[in-house]
Design an enzyme around this catalytic site. Structure first.
Site: not given
Length: 544
Positions: A36, A77, A98, A159, A161, A302, A349-350, A483
């Site tokens: 992340d 994310t 998200n 997380k 997700r 993250d 994820d970014h 982000h």
């Protein structure tokens, strides 16, 4: 007849043997790793400090796409994990943020939210989770469907997700509950936790990790890739005046989320790996004659990145510690399956922007946009020009939702109103571009910010006006970072393949994260995910 029978037997033995060999020529386990908020830059920036057996091994023995990018906006994310595993963008898979505003609910929906299920383990507040909002299949779904669901798929992350979306509709997912320190799941997957998961939770590892002081792994004066530890750009933990080492976690957790604080330390990544290895053993992954899949996401990078930023000593230390976790993982996989018997991919994820106030201090054009102020100005402007009323229904995720019911009642032309608001938004410092939903629907953009927006635009769910900020501008405060944009600091992420049938090498060719799932499909000879728009990485799939 006898000769014919013998020939038939020989034919069956020969081609049956070849068929068996073909079936056996597959990895025992695929480990998909999403870190992340990881910039591709971090692979090189900290390379000299990485161990030979961790991230450096992936780079040196695997194949690295150095110019790998996200190909849509927004880079968050939920959409990131969904896009890696579906091989397509939010325009198709439907995870546009998200969370996102839903007109008919007059409220927001969370990307992994599912009100029809409840918690298994953990606590009630963390249990309404499933992949049902994901509109397409994933590579993990396709793997399971390729062999009548004999393959096992397990998603693991702090997380929810980061676990539920990669595991797809057909896999199992586990995530961390910071309220009680357990890894949990929901009734979408199980009615009760497997015994191995209960045994893991009984060890109370989060409390053990948080009963220590977080100090740098190596002497702090050797962290030369970071700015001074004490500065005005990073956000301190509650209860500590400065964003500086050391961090007494046993003391700080009282005012920083209790057991949930582990997410904001590198030990959250270590805990995630602990659980992932327990899942491998508990589910006997890679031992049933079919290719199994572990979808592993490291979330703590993250949390640390948001608070301290990409130039911090905390971030540098987190990646040096994550490298140790990678080394432990690869050694485990070597010992359990044998080298080249498993396949790993690494992505993110970014990525992340630099802290805007830090960039300003370095004389780089940057700033923070106050979206609350801008929302107020939008409401005042529309009421003044079009008459009193709640013309602006919602502003979120860089999108403006117009009250379309009011537009109809007042007889206002929606297209003209969209254009009017787009032009009005351009008056504010920090806003670079604004596009209307009408243009997203009626124009095929092929490059630039408009194209990235379009790849993230969903006709049923997105707003009426979409905003692009200037480079290095954020919608946040003076400390910490975020982000979500389409600039390279948010889009350039690792794409690394390693292990089974992966050649050694690298390429500077432009590639996208939506190419990961198609690459796996070609390597495994299985169907592409249902909405896939990416292309296989030929340097890996068509190696000579």
């Amino acid at each position: 007849m006898k000769r014919t029978g013998i020939l038939i037997i020989l034919f069956l033995l020969t081609f049956g043997s070849l068929f068996a060999q073909k079936n056996e020529d597959k990895p025992k386990l695929i480990v998909g790793i999403v870190v992340d908020q990881m910039r591709h830059e971090y692979l090189n920036k900290f390379y000299d400090r990485y161990s030979d057996g961790g991230l450096k091994r992936l780079m040196n023995e695997g194949f690295v796409m150095k110019n790998g990018h996200y190909n849509y906006i927004p880079t968050y994310t939920g959409p990131g994990h969904a896009s890696v595993y579906t091989g397509t963008t939010p325009a198709t898979h439907g995870i546009i943020g998200n969370d996102w505003y839903v007109r008919k609910l007059n409220g927001s929906v969370y990307c992994a939210e599912d009100s029809t299920v409840t918690n298994v383990g953990g606590t009630v507040n963390s249990g309404q989770i499933s992949p049902r909002n994901l509109l397409t299949t994933t590579i993990t779904d396709e793997l399971r469907m390729s062999n009548n669901q004999r393959s096992k798929v397990v998603g693991v992350a702090i997380k929810d997700r980061g676990a539920a979306l990669p595991a797809g509709h057909l896999g199992d997912a586990y995530w961390y509950d910071g309220d009680n320190g357990e890894f949990m799941t929901s009734t979408y997957y199980y009615e009760s936790l497997p015994d191995w998961a209960k045994e893991f939770n009984a060890k109370k590892l989060p409390a053990t990790y948080l009963n220590q002081t977080w100090e740098t792994l190596y002497p702090i004066d050797t962290y030369i890739q970071s700015i001074d530890d004490n500065n005005d750009f990073e956000a301190p933990f509650s209860g500590k005046d400065t964003p500086t080492f050391p961090y007494d976690l046993a003391k700080l957790q009282e005012t920083n989320g209790g057991l949930g604080m582990i997410s904001s330390t590198p030990f959250g990544n270590t805990l995630t790996l602990d659980f992932a290895l327990a899942a491998i053993e508990g589910e006997h992954l890679g031992e049933n004659g079919e290719t199994d899949f572990l979808a592993l996401s490291f979330s703590s990078t993250d949390y640390v990145g948001h608070r301290f930023g990409p130039t911090s000593k905390e971030l540098e230390d987190t990646y040096l510690r994550l490298d140790q976790d990678f080394k432990r993982l690869l050694e485990f996989l070597d010992n359990k399956y044998g080298k080249d018997e498993y396949l790993v991919f690494l992505s993110a994820d970014h990525a992340v922007a630099d802290i805007a106030t830090y960039m300003e201090s370095q004389n780089v054009p940057a700033g923070n946009v106050n979206m609350g102020y801008i929302t107020g100005q939008l409401k005042g402007y529309t009421s003044q020009k079009y008459g009193e009323g709640d013309w602006i229904e919602n502003v979120s995720n860089g999108q403006v939702f117009i009250n379309e019911k009011l537009v109809t009642e007042k007889g206002v032309d929606l297209v003209s109103l969209e254009n009017d608001l787009a032009n009005f938004l351009l008056k504010f410092n920090g806003i670079k571009e604004a596009y209307t939903a009408t243009s997203m629907r009626n124009t095929a953009f092929t490059q630039g910010s408009a194209h990235l927006l379009q790849m993230g635009y969903n006709q049923k769910a997105s707003g009426n006006v979409l905003i692009i900020l200037d480079p290095n501008w954020l919608s946040g405060g003076s400390r910490g970072t975020s982000h979500g944009t389409g600039f390279t600091y948010d889009t350039n992420v690792p794409i690394v393949f390693f292990g089974w049938h992966v050649p050694q090498g690298s390429s500077s060719r432009y590639a996208t994260i939506t190419d990961i799932a198609p690459t796996l499909s070609m390597m495994l000879d299985i169907k592409l995910p249902s909405g896939s728009t990416g292309q296989p990485i030929l340097e890996i799939t068509d190696k000579k």
